[in-house]
Design an enzyme around this catalytic site. Structure first.
Site, mmCIF file in Angstrom:
data_model
loop_
_atom_site.group_PDB
_atom_site.id
_atom_site.type_symbol
_atom_site.label_atom_id
_atom_site.label_comp_id
_atom_site.label_asym_id
_atom_site.label_seq_id
_atom_site.Cartn_x
_atom_site.Cartn_y
_atom_site.Cartn_z
ATOM 1 N N HIS A 1 1.257 8.873 6.505
ATOM 2 C CA HIS A 1 2.172 8.090 7.333
ATOM 3 C C HIS A 1 3.290 8.924 7.933
ATOM 4 O O HIS A 1 4.011 8.463 8.795
ATOM 5 C CB HIS A 1 2.814 6.968 6.512
ATOM 6 C CG HIS A 1 1.870 5.873 6.186
ATOM 7 N ND1 HIS A 1 1.529 5.559 4.904
ATOM 8 C CD2 HIS A 1 1.183 5.028 6.972
ATOM 9 C CE1 HIS A 1 0.671 4.568 4.915
ATOM 10 N NE2 HIS A 1 0.445 4.220 6.162
ATOM 11 N N HIS B 1 2.119 6.981 2.206
ATOM 12 C CA HIS B 1 1.639 8.292 1.774
ATOM 13 C C HIS B 1 1.839 9.367 2.833
ATOM 14 O O HIS B 1 2.337 9.098 3.922
ATOM 15 C CB HIS B 1 0.181 8.199 1.331
ATOM 16 C CG HIS B 1 -0.730 7.677 2.395
ATOM 17 N ND1 HIS B 1 -1.162 8.462 3.429
ATOM 18 C CD2 HIS B 1 -1.257 6.448 2.601
ATOM 19 C CE1 HIS B 1 -1.942 7.737 4.213
ATOM 20 N NE2 HIS B 1 -2.005 6.509 3.740
ATOM 21 N N LYS C 1 0.884 -1.179 0.000
ATOM 22 C CA LYS C 1 0.000 0.000 0.000
ATOM 23 C C LYS C 1 0.916 1.222 0.000
ATOM 24 O O LYS C 1 2.033 1.165 0.484
ATOM 25 C CB LYS C 1 -0.863 0.025 1.268
ATOM 26 C CG LYS C 1 -1.854 -1.109 1.386
ATOM 27 C CD LYS C 1 -3.134 -0.782 0.633
ATOM 28 C CE LYS C 1 -4.153 -1.898 0.745
ATOM 29 N NZ LYS C 1 -4.628 -2.090 2.112
HETATM 30 N N1 ARG Z 1 -0.584 -0.755 9.773
HETATM 31 C C1 ARG Z 1 -1.534 0.049 10.469
HETATM 32 C C2 ARG Z 1 -2.059 1.144 9.559
HETATM 33 O O1 ARG Z 1 -1.400 1.560 8.630
HETATM 34 C C3 ARG Z 1 -0.966 0.689 11.696
HETATM 35 C C4 ARG Z 1 -0.472 -0.291 12.727
HETATM 36 C C5 ARG Z 1 -0.597 0.260 14.089
HETATM 37 N N2 ARG Z 1 -0.020 -0.583 15.087
HETATM 38 C C6 ARG Z 1 -0.604 -1.571 15.721
HETATM 39 N N3 ARG Z 1 0.069 -2.269 16.612
HETATM 40 N N4 ARG Z 1 -1.853 -1.894 15.487
HETATM 41 O O2 ARG Z 1 -3.148 1.639 9.820
#
Ligand code: ARG
Length: 575
Positions: free
Chosen positions: A132, A129, A126
């Protein structure tokens, strides 16, 4: 470094046996308006016990408070206002800053304790962007702050590298994929397949079924599926790493969601045994309604695991592996409910201590001003493009100011990227904000370039004063032998006060998980320095005066540099 609050507390404690030293220290305030002193002690609380008005108590107390560190102690209404001797403050502060160098602002508060900072955590295949940037940059700064406070730190990138979407991705790749395209531009290409999959699946629901089966195979560890998934992951990471490199950010662990796939069964069993897991239409849920947290889905009706289950496994794994004091999740505020549910479930499972150490550090959204940037990649704004654009724009600004500037590439990278990072850390993290180039790259605003420019100005003064003078000023500063009477002007005093406060500011930023506390403080330092620079002649004919002022210039440079370092922003010596 001398802790004036403590010193004052000790002096007052001798006069007020009815209060403990701790209570007194708590009560000492730092007045908003420096005309009311550097410190103030309110006397309201004492009125009842002493059976006198607070004004009278303040008057009597002010008479008794004495010491070399004070220039003046005076009662104003119910307060005792205390002014620290400017020379004492100057000597103590400059001495500490110069002696401690890069460690000024560091402490050993966290000795023996481990803090995990989980940040960035993008999703494989993904786009990385503009959204982030927040987790990435805020998390990196929180890590640096905790490290400076003496904690053992672990940076974790909890990659979104697992879940049913990988079934779809594999299915799409098998249908329409092309190896070369993926290798050339992995994320854009994979995203294209994924979008196509969704479009096609609307007409042909069997695709969804196929994707589910593929994901089931992946969860079982079938080699072909695993190999493809691994490849997507590797290619995506290459792209993410380009951005991390630009930002000079590293991680200690990339244990993402997939890392926990074989660690979940144990916890699913624990959940079953604890009796909190209930069936609901074929799925497994935990009911948290009584805590106002809704219902958390733990396992889908097709048996596949989900996001929160992997987070349960991750939190417990981290506790068992690192025995963390804190486990900090730097994740958008949209996921607040998710983390509340996660922590609540950990408690219900009996992992109290683990849950006690978990902290969600949320932040608001970034919005883009319409037309802020053109996007090569369709509607998504890639962070990499933003950073590149910042560097280009900065280069233009530098060359406009000075067409013969050398080393432009390197400086433009440090300033351009620094500007984006600094801007990101300028406001309270919870606030939504709008990304505007004019604000980000304004060299005169409360921005990264302004602070970096002030740092470069200090460096150029140090050079201009000459090696002999600068090293002598530094040596005298370290031994406390500078002639501090030259540093008692309003401007110099204000600047010294800010330098003195810096270590406390770092502690506060850590306690609040709020890098903007540091950002704002170094903007204040830069402004105070520039006022001092404009109001006073620094490299004067008078040697003692010159040495004294240069010791303050060197101290200012150090503190700005240290502050920028904690934000993850470079401090070039020339701009
Ligand atoms: N990958 C997730 C996102 O982009 C964020 C992860 C956050 N961390 C966690 N331990 N859930 O939304």
């Amino acid at each position: 470094m001398l802790d004036y609050k403590k010193a004052i507390g000790e002096i007052i404690a001798k006069e007020l046996p009815q209060l403990s030293f701790g209570e007194i220290k708590e009560m000492i305030e730092i007045p908003q308006d420096s005309k009311m002193g550097d410190y103030a002690f309110p006397c309201f609380r004492l009125a009842k016990e002493l059976k006198k008005s607070p004004q009278i108590i303040a008057g009597e107390l002010a008479e008794k408070i004495k010491g070399d560190i004070f220039e003046k102690v005076e009662p104003v209404n119910a307060y005792v206002n205390m002014f620290i001797s400017k020379e004492t403050l100057g000597r103590d502060t400059i001495k500490s800053v110069l002696e401690e160098g890069e460690n000024y602002g560091c402490s050993n508060l966290g000795e023996g304790k481990t803090v995990i900072v989980e940040f960035s955590s993008p999703n494989i295949a993904k786009p990385f962007h503009i959204g982030h940037i927040r987790s990435t940059v805020i998390g990196n700064s929180i890590y640096k702050i905790y490290k400076a406070l003496g904690f053992d730190t672990v940076r974790i990138n909890h990659l979104g590298d697992y879940g049913t979407q990988f079934g779809k991705m594999i299915s799409a790749y098998r249908r329409w994929g092309n190896k070369e395209d993926v290798e050339r531009e992995p994320i854009k290409t994979l995203l294209g397949y994924y979008t196509k999959f969704h479009e096609e699946a609307e007409d042909d629901p069997s695709l969804e079924e196929e994707a589910r089966e593929i994901f089931a195979k992946l969860e079982k560890g079938e080699p072909e599926e695993v190999a493809l998934w691994q490849w997507f992951r590797d290619e995506s990471l290459k792209e993410f790493n380009r951005v991390y490199k630009m930002l000079d950010i590293e991680f200690d662990s990339y244990a993402g969601e997939s890392f926990y796939s074989d660690k979940m069964p144990r916890h699913e069993e624990e959940l079953e045994k604890s009796g909190i897991l209930v069936e609901s239409r074929g799925a497994k849920i935990v009911d948290l309604e009584d805590q106002g947290l809704g219902v958390a889905l733990i396992k889908k009706s097709d048996g596949s695991s989900i996001y929160i289950t992997r987070d349960i496994a991750a939190a417990i794994y981290r506790k068992e592996t690192y025995d963390f004091y804190k486990n900090i999740y730097v994740v958008a505020s949209q996921q607040s409910l998710h983390f509340q549910q996660l922590f609540a479930i950990l408690r219900l499972m009996g992992y109290e201590e683990c849950a006690d150490g978990c902290v969600h550090v949320p932040f608001g959204l970034v919005r883009l001003e319409a037309g802020t940037m053109s996007t090569r990649h369709g509607r998504v704004v890639f962070l990499e493009d933003v950073l590149n654009r910042a560097v280009e724009k900065t280069k233009e600004i530098i060359l406009e100011k000075n067409p013969n500037a050398d080393n432009v590439e390197e400086i433009a990278a440090q300033v351009g990227i620094g500007a984006v990072v600094f801007n990101e850390l300028s406001n309270n993290r919870i606030k939504d904000y709008t990304f505007k180039w004019e604000t980000v790259l304004n060299f005169d605003g409360e921005t990264g370039p302004y602070v970096q420019y002030t740092h470069a100005r200090c460096c150029s003064l140090i050079k201009r004063a000459g090696e002999d003078v600068s090293s002598k000023a530094e040596a005298l500063g370290k031994s406390g032998e500078v002639r501090y009477e030259y540093l008692t002007s309003e401007g110099a005093h204000e600047l010294i006060k800010l330098l003195y406060q810096y270590p406390q500011v770092v502690i506060q930023a850590g306690e609040k998980y709020e890098p903007s506390v540091i950002t704002r403080h170094i903007v204040d330092i830069a402004q105070a320095f520039n006022k001092f620079y404009h109001d006073e002649h620094i490299i004067t004919e008078d040697d003692n005066e010159k040495l004294a002022k240069m010791s303050l210039v060197i101290a200012t440079r150090n503190v700005i540099r240290n502050g920028l370092q904690l934000l993850g922003v470079k401090a070039p010596e020339r701009m």
